[in-house]
Design an enzyme around this catalytic site. Sequence first.
Site, PDB file in Angstrom:
ATOM      1  CG  PHE A  35       3.607 -10.786  22.579  1.00 43.15           C
ATOM      2  CD1 PHE A  35       4.259  -9.564  22.569  1.00 43.15           C
ATOM      3  CD2 PHE A  35       3.301 -11.367  21.355  1.00 43.15           C
ATOM      4  CE1 PHE A  35       4.588  -8.924  21.367  1.00 43.15           C
ATOM      5  CE2 PHE A  35       3.625 -10.738  20.163  1.00 43.15           C
ATOM      6  CZ  PHE A  35       4.268  -9.516  20.172  1.00 43.15           C
ATOM      7  CE  LYS A  90      14.052 -18.446  18.952  1.00 40.74           C
ATOM      8  NZ  LYS A  90      14.849 -17.543  19.810  1.00 40.74           N
ATOM      9  CE1 TYR A 144      -1.225 -16.951  13.975  1.00 39.22           C
ATOM     10  CE2 TYR A 144      -2.327 -16.936  11.847  1.00 39.22           C
ATOM     11  CZ  TYR A 144      -2.382 -17.068  13.221  1.00 39.22           C
ATOM     12  OH  TYR A 144      -3.583 -17.309  13.836  1.00 39.22           O
ATOM     13  CE  LYS A 148      -1.580 -20.562  15.246  1.00 42.60           C
ATOM     14  NZ  LYS A 148      -1.957 -20.953  16.600  1.00 42.60           N
ATOM     15  CE1 TYR A 158       6.249 -33.967  19.416  1.00 39.75           C
ATOM     16  CE2 TYR A 158       5.909 -35.125  21.496  1.00 39.75           C
ATOM     17  CZ  TYR A 158       6.670 -34.287  20.695  1.00 39.75           C
ATOM     18  OH  TYR A 158       7.853 -33.788  21.172  1.00 39.75           O
ATOM     19  CB  THR A 174     -12.966 -15.746  15.925  1.00 41.85           C
ATOM     20  OG1 THR A 174     -13.041 -17.020  15.274  1.00 41.85           O
ATOM     21  CG2 THR A 174     -13.876 -15.759  17.135  1.00 41.85           C
TER      22      THR A 174
HETATM   23  P1  NAD Z   1      -4.609 -13.129  21.165  1.00 42.38           P
HETATM   24  O1  NAD Z   1      -3.390 -12.448  20.668  1.00 42.38           O
HETATM   25  O2  NAD Z   1      -5.685 -12.298  21.787  1.00 42.38           O
HETATM   26  O3  NAD Z   1      -4.233 -14.276  22.195  1.00 42.38           O
HETATM   27  C1  NAD Z   1      -3.034 -14.998  22.164  1.00 42.38           C
HETATM   28  C2  NAD Z   1      -2.554 -15.165  23.588  1.00 42.38           C
HETATM   29  O4  NAD Z   1      -1.333 -15.937  23.580  1.00 42.38           O
HETATM   30  C3  NAD Z   1      -2.209 -13.833  24.262  1.00 42.38           C
HETATM   31  O5  NAD Z   1      -2.780 -13.781  25.540  1.00 42.38           O
HETATM   32  C4  NAD Z   1      -0.678 -13.830  24.308  1.00 42.38           C
HETATM   33  O6  NAD Z   1      -0.159 -13.049  25.359  1.00 42.38           O
HETATM   34  C5  NAD Z   1      -0.389 -15.310  24.434  1.00 42.38           C
HETATM   35  N1  NAD Z   1       0.961 -15.693  23.966  1.00 42.38           N
HETATM   36  C6  NAD Z   1       1.533 -15.378  22.774  1.00 42.38           C
HETATM   37  N2  NAD Z   1       2.764 -15.917  22.701  1.00 42.38           N
HETATM   38  C7  NAD Z   1       2.959 -16.594  23.866  1.00 42.38           C
HETATM   39  C8  NAD Z   1       4.033 -17.355  24.387  1.00 42.38           C
HETATM   40  N3  NAD Z   1       5.166 -17.527  23.685  1.00 42.38           N
HETATM   41  N4  NAD Z   1       3.910 -17.904  25.611  1.00 42.38           N
HETATM   42  C9  NAD Z   1       2.768 -17.730  26.334  1.00 42.38           C
HETATM   43  N5  NAD Z   1       1.718 -17.014  25.894  1.00 42.38           N
HETATM   44  C10 NAD Z   1       1.816 -16.463  24.662  1.00 42.38           C
HETATM   45  O7  NAD Z   1      -5.189 -13.959  19.936  1.00 42.38           O
HETATM   46  P2  NAD Z   1      -6.542 -14.777  19.779  1.00 42.38           P
HETATM   47  O8  NAD Z   1      -7.312 -14.138  18.700  1.00 42.38           O
HETATM   48  O9  NAD Z   1      -7.182 -15.002  21.099  1.00 42.38           O
HETATM   49  O10 NAD Z   1      -5.983 -16.161  19.215  1.00 42.38           O
HETATM   50  C11 NAD Z   1      -5.824 -17.297  20.046  1.00 42.38           C
HETATM   51  C12 NAD Z   1      -5.410 -18.491  19.204  1.00 42.38           C
HETATM   52  O11 NAD Z   1      -6.369 -18.741  18.190  1.00 42.38           O
HETATM   53  C13 NAD Z   1      -4.060 -18.292  18.489  1.00 42.38           C
HETATM   54  O12 NAD Z   1      -3.338 -19.506  18.524  1.00 42.38           O
HETATM   55  C14 NAD Z   1      -4.476 -17.966  17.076  1.00 42.38           C
HETATM   56  O13 NAD Z   1      -3.487 -18.345  16.151  1.00 42.38           O
HETATM   57  C15 NAD Z   1      -5.747 -18.770  16.925  1.00 42.38           C
HETATM   58  N6  NAD Z   1      -6.637 -18.184  15.897  1.00 42.38           N
HETATM   59  C16 NAD Z   1      -7.336 -17.034  16.133  1.00 42.38           C
HETATM   60  C17 NAD Z   1      -8.142 -16.495  15.134  1.00 42.38           C
HETATM   61  C18 NAD Z   1      -8.962 -15.240  15.334  1.00 42.38           C
HETATM   62  O14 NAD Z   1      -9.680 -14.842  14.431  1.00 42.38           O
HETATM   63  N7  NAD Z   1      -8.925 -14.600  16.479  1.00 42.38           N
HETATM   64  C19 NAD Z   1      -8.225 -17.142  13.891  1.00 42.38           C
HETATM   65  C20 NAD Z   1      -7.477 -18.298  13.684  1.00 42.38           C
HETATM   66  C21 NAD Z   1      -6.694 -18.822  14.698  1.00 42.38           C
END
Ligand code: NAD
Length: 315
Positions: A35, A90, A144, A148, A158, A174
């Site tokens: 996605f 979801k 979001y 979370k 769990y 990040t």
């Molecule tokens: P990103 O959007 O680059 O990566 C998310 C990945 O999840 C993508 O590759 C996407 O295709 C995949 N994905 C989304 N929905 C999916 C689904 N239903 N099934 C399978 N794959 C799915 O974002 P990121 O920055 O790499 O973030 C990764 C994680 O870290 C996330 O859970 C995000 O909430 C958390 N996070 C990131 C940050 C940040 O600053 N980047 C901060 C807090 C939390």
Amino acid sequence: MKRILVTGGAGFIGSHLCERLLNEGNEVLCLDNFFTGSKRNILHLMDNHRFELVRHDITEPILLEVDQIYHFACPASPIHYQYNPVKTIKTNVMGTINMLGLAKRVKARIMLASTSEVYGDPKVHPQREDYWGNVNPIGIRSCYDEGKRVAETLMMDYHRQNKVDIKIIRIFNTYGPRMAPNDGRVVSNFIIQALKGQDITVFGDGSQTRSFCYIDDLVTGTLKMMNVEDFTGPVNLGNPHEFTILELAEKVIELTGSKSRIVFKPLPQDDPTQRKPDISLAREKLRWEPTIQLTEGLKKTIDYFERLLSGQPIV
Ligand code: NAD
Ligand code: UDP
């Protein structure tokens, strides 16, 4: 050597995690529905015989045999998680239940990538893990941040009910190479605007703050948390150096030598006014703190986007 599942492994953080886990000699199963992730992020891993890619949506169950799960799948930038908010919920709720079910069945340790967004627009500053947050349950960010929060609740339930071995990290903003250029996050937006000589779009008056952690530091903290014993978290992972968004814009202009002007646009609804992690717990339990400060990290990120925009190899 462990068999490790990384959900969201083709995304920004997930792809760095896959790379580090492979470098440490593990087998890595990367699961992603693409996605917001991209094959470009993991192309350089494809010919490693210990790396496997599965296109799968985590809102559907899946049967796998693994030792550890890094559960990172979820769109992370406001533009992307608000594009289909019901799907975002979801992913956080059904997706996390599916991954917890898998962890329970195969007795794998599972880590949830939670977020500083669970603190909402915080009334306590800096944010410690025992702060319960100030979150709008019906706003446009709720899919979001409430998603979370439910994911964290599921992890804890769990753990208490089924003895699943869990870890929760709360990631603060990040940045670094492989951020999606179109996902609207502030660091990638400002760098791309500066490199293209376009106006730099500061939302609001730019006095809101964020604390930016470079990707390599975040991955180091993540691996430490996964491998420490007797500590479920949640634990904050972030860089405690706080900057206003206006300061960030000025720094990006300085480091790129850009002629871009700063322009001011309306502040999005529910945009948190301040954010800074208290990382005392990570320091104590993980012996971790970030080592790469903003100027150094921005230089590496600018270099990445320069290569991306000019069509040069990026990995
Ligand atoms: P990103 O959007 O680059 O990566 C998310 C990945 O999840 C993508 O590759 C996407 O295709 C995949 N994905 C989304 N929905 C999916 C689904 N239903 N099934 C399978 N794959 C799915 O974002 P990121 O920055 O790499 O973030 C990764 C994680 O870290 C996330 O859970 C995000 O909430 C958390 N996070 C990131 C940050 C940040 O600053 N980047 C901060 C807090 C939390
Ligand atoms: N922001 C901005 N200009 C942009 C993109 C974002 O001023 O082009 C602001 C945004 O309003 C927020 C901060 O930068 O105050 C961080 O935004 P981001 O989407 O990167 O992360 P989050 O709000 O989820 O922390």
